[in-house]
Design an enzyme around this catalytic site. Sequence first.
Site, PDB file in Angstrom:
ATOM      1  N   ASP A 187       0.846  -1.197   0.000  1.00 36.46           N
ATOM      2  CA  ASP A 187       0.000   0.000   0.000  1.00 36.46           C
ATOM      3  C   ASP A 187       0.881   1.246   0.000  1.00 36.46           C
ATOM      4  OD1 ASP A 187      -2.235  -1.693   0.463  1.00 36.46           O
ATOM      5  OD2 ASP A 187      -1.714  -1.729   2.591  1.00 36.46           O
ATOM      6  N   ASP A 219       1.073   8.023   8.021  1.00 34.37           N
ATOM      7  CA  ASP A 219       1.333   6.616   8.384  1.00 34.37           C
ATOM      8  C   ASP A 219       2.691   6.538   9.064  1.00 34.37           C
ATOM      9  OD1 ASP A 219      -0.828   5.106   7.357  1.00 34.37           O
ATOM     10  OD2 ASP A 219      -0.004   5.147   5.346  1.00 34.37           O
ATOM     11  N   GLU A 232       1.951  -2.733  10.914  1.00 32.19           N
ATOM     12  CA  GLU A 232       1.636  -2.846   9.491  1.00 32.19           C
ATOM     13  C   GLU A 232       2.651  -2.081   8.644  1.00 32.19           C
ATOM     14  OE1 GLU A 232      -2.591  -2.264   8.345  1.00 32.19           O
ATOM     15  OE2 GLU A 232      -1.727  -1.056   6.760  1.00 32.19           O
ATOM     16  N   GLU A 233       3.254  -1.059   9.206  1.00 30.10           N
ATOM     17  CA  GLU A 233       4.184  -0.226   8.438  1.00 30.10           C
ATOM     18  C   GLU A 233       5.626  -0.716   8.506  1.00 30.10           C
ATOM     19  OE1 GLU A 233       2.944   1.844   6.422  1.00 30.10           O
ATOM     20  OE2 GLU A 233       0.928   1.709   7.265  1.00 30.10           O
ATOM     21  N   ASP A 248      -1.796  -1.413  13.779  1.00 33.33           N
ATOM     22  CA  ASP A 248      -1.918  -0.657  12.537  1.00 33.33           C
ATOM     23  C   ASP A 248      -2.013   0.793  13.009  1.00 33.33           C
ATOM     24  OD1 ASP A 248      -2.496   0.635  10.240  1.00 33.33           O
ATOM     25  OD2 ASP A 248      -4.207  -0.607   9.664  1.00 33.33           O
ATOM     26  N   LEU A 300      -2.108   3.761  11.710  1.00 28.17           N
ATOM     27  CA  LEU A 300      -3.084   4.681  11.114  1.00 28.17           C
ATOM     28  C   LEU A 300      -3.851   3.956  10.018  1.00 28.17           C
ATOM     29  CD1 LEU A 300      -3.816   7.562  11.829  1.00 28.17           C
ATOM     30  CD2 LEU A 300      -2.686   8.274   9.753  1.00 28.17           C
ATOM     31  N   ASP A 301      -4.953   3.376  10.431  1.00 23.92           N
ATOM     32  CA  ASP A 301      -5.745   2.590   9.489  1.00 23.92           C
ATOM     33  C   ASP A 301      -6.670   3.503   8.672  1.00 23.92           C
ATOM     34  OD1 ASP A 301      -6.752  -0.031   8.561  1.00 23.92           O
ATOM     35  OD2 ASP A 301      -8.613   0.801   9.344  1.00 23.92           O
ATOM     36  N   GLU A 323      -5.225  -5.949  11.958  1.00 28.56           N
ATOM     37  CA  GLU A 323      -6.595  -5.454  11.786  1.00 28.56           C
ATOM     38  C   GLU A 323      -7.618  -6.514  12.184  1.00 28.56           C
ATOM     39  OE1 GLU A 323      -5.645  -4.685   7.722  1.00 28.56           O
ATOM     40  OE2 GLU A 323      -5.619  -2.523   7.968  1.00 28.56           O
TER      41      GLU A 323
HETATM   42  P1  AHM Z   1     -10.803  -0.487  -0.089  1.00 28.47           P
HETATM   43  O1  AHM Z   1     -10.443   0.915  -0.469  1.00 28.47           O
HETATM   44  O2  AHM Z   1     -10.199  -1.525  -0.972  1.00 28.47           O
HETATM   45  O3  AHM Z   1     -12.276  -0.667   0.076  1.00 28.47           O
HETATM   46  O4  AHM Z   1     -10.127  -0.736   1.332  1.00 28.47           O
HETATM   47  C1  AHM Z   1     -10.622  -0.169   2.494  1.00 28.47           C
HETATM   48  C2  AHM Z   1      -9.996  -0.842   3.664  1.00 28.47           C
HETATM   49  C3  AHM Z   1     -10.533  -0.358   4.968  1.00 28.47           C
HETATM   50  O5  AHM Z   1     -11.559  -1.205   5.450  1.00 28.47           O
HETATM   51  C4  AHM Z   1      -9.328  -0.371   5.857  1.00 28.47           C
HETATM   52  O6  AHM Z   1      -9.415   0.624   6.843  1.00 28.47           O
HETATM   53  C5  AHM Z   1      -8.195  -0.062   4.917  1.00 28.47           C
HETATM   54  O7  AHM Z   1      -8.618  -0.542   3.666  1.00 28.47           O
HETATM   55  C6  AHM Z   1      -6.933  -0.779   5.275  1.00 28.47           C
HETATM   56  O8  AHM Z   1      -5.887  -0.278   4.530  1.00 28.47           O
HETATM   57  P2  AHM Z   1      -4.738   0.609   5.260  1.00 28.47           P
HETATM   58  O9  AHM Z   1      -4.385  -0.129   6.511  1.00 28.47           O
HETATM   59  O10 AHM Z   1      -3.629   0.609   4.283  1.00 28.47           O
HETATM   60  O11 AHM Z   1      -5.301   1.952   5.534  1.00 28.47           O
HETATM   61 MG    MG Z   2      -4.897  -0.742   7.997  1.00 27.30          MG
END
Ligand code: AHM
Ligand code: MG
Length: 326
Positions: free
Chosen positions: A63, A69, A92-93, A115, A117-118, A274
């Site tokens: 990502d 983040d 996660e990072e 995680d 900053l989710d 998560e």
């Molecule tokens: P999407 O954009 O494919 O629907 O993904 C959304 C999801 C969320 O439910 C979650 O908070 C996030 O992706 C997790 O990704 P990150 O941890 O990189 O923010």
């Molecule tokens: Mg996340």
Amino acid sequence: MSRRITLDEFIVSKQKSYSESSGEFSGLLRHLGIAAKIINRVVNKAGLMDILGSEEMMNSSGDAVQKLDNYSNQLMMEYMANSGICAGIASEELDDFIAFADPISSRSSYVVVTDPLDGSSNIDVNISVGTIFGIYRRLSPEDSPLQLSDFCQKGKDLVAAGYVLYGTSTMLVYTYGDGVNGFTYDRGIGEFCLSHPNMVIPDHGKIYSLNQGNANEFSDQIRSYIDHVSNKNYSLRYVGSMVADVHRTLCKGGVFLYPGTVKNPQGKLRLLYEGNPMSMIVEQAGGMSIDEGSNRILELPVTSLHQRSSIIMGARKNVEEVMSFL
Ligand code: AHM
Ligand code: MG
């Protein structure tokens, strides 16, 4: 006038009820609360601090890494390292876990998964984001180096789990395996105050939450489920920040799903950072959390730090309704 109990007071009152408690675990929760306040301050001022936007790099899950983040990850690492109560952190990072080397931390009994900053792709457009954390008791002896197995524990072995939602108000919600309690941040006094004691998820709600834009890539079973709930006039609500979507589910019932797709058969969400912490909270509030194979998330073996899993979590009757299609 009655005043609200603060997070610190709540943690201490819980600690007092366990006569054998060393206070280590309580201290760790308090440090997580402080880290959350600092992240909250920066998230709130992000537009003023040249901290929006991406770093033009990817994390180990592929990502895009946002500046916030990185900032939040750094902050969680520092607070956990300086707490003297945490032996190491997996985030996660980060590609790999970090074992804190100083003699006090390295002899500590707990490790943290997070995680930091989710939902960070939402930051630049001022939509809610969150922090997720889980605490495990380490498995390796306290005077030996930390091992991967200290982090790769099943969700059912979590000692505590929580999230912070940076939303219209900032809330910290956590469980240590004895129900779920929610605290709202009171800026005036700079404290999280108990606002949602003993949170219980309704048995059922008429909301489903998933990225329906991926429907062409979902399994036939998930597509049939979507047809079914559309016919029953359920509302579709999807923020795209798991913490916000699960928090709404916790308060109003319904179900949150991140199913596998053709491209990512295990979905997008990471089990360790998560899936497991959020599943512990949902189950502790009386809900259910499973994968697309109808396996309980908290029982899934964790074999690597960045393992993904499909996720279906929420009110019991809603999850059972999804299950009837799987
Ligand atoms: P999407 O954009 O494919 O629907 O993904 C959304 C999801 C969320 O439910 C979650 O908070 C996030 O992706 C997790 O990704 P990150 O941890 O990189 O923010
Ligand atoms: Mg996340």
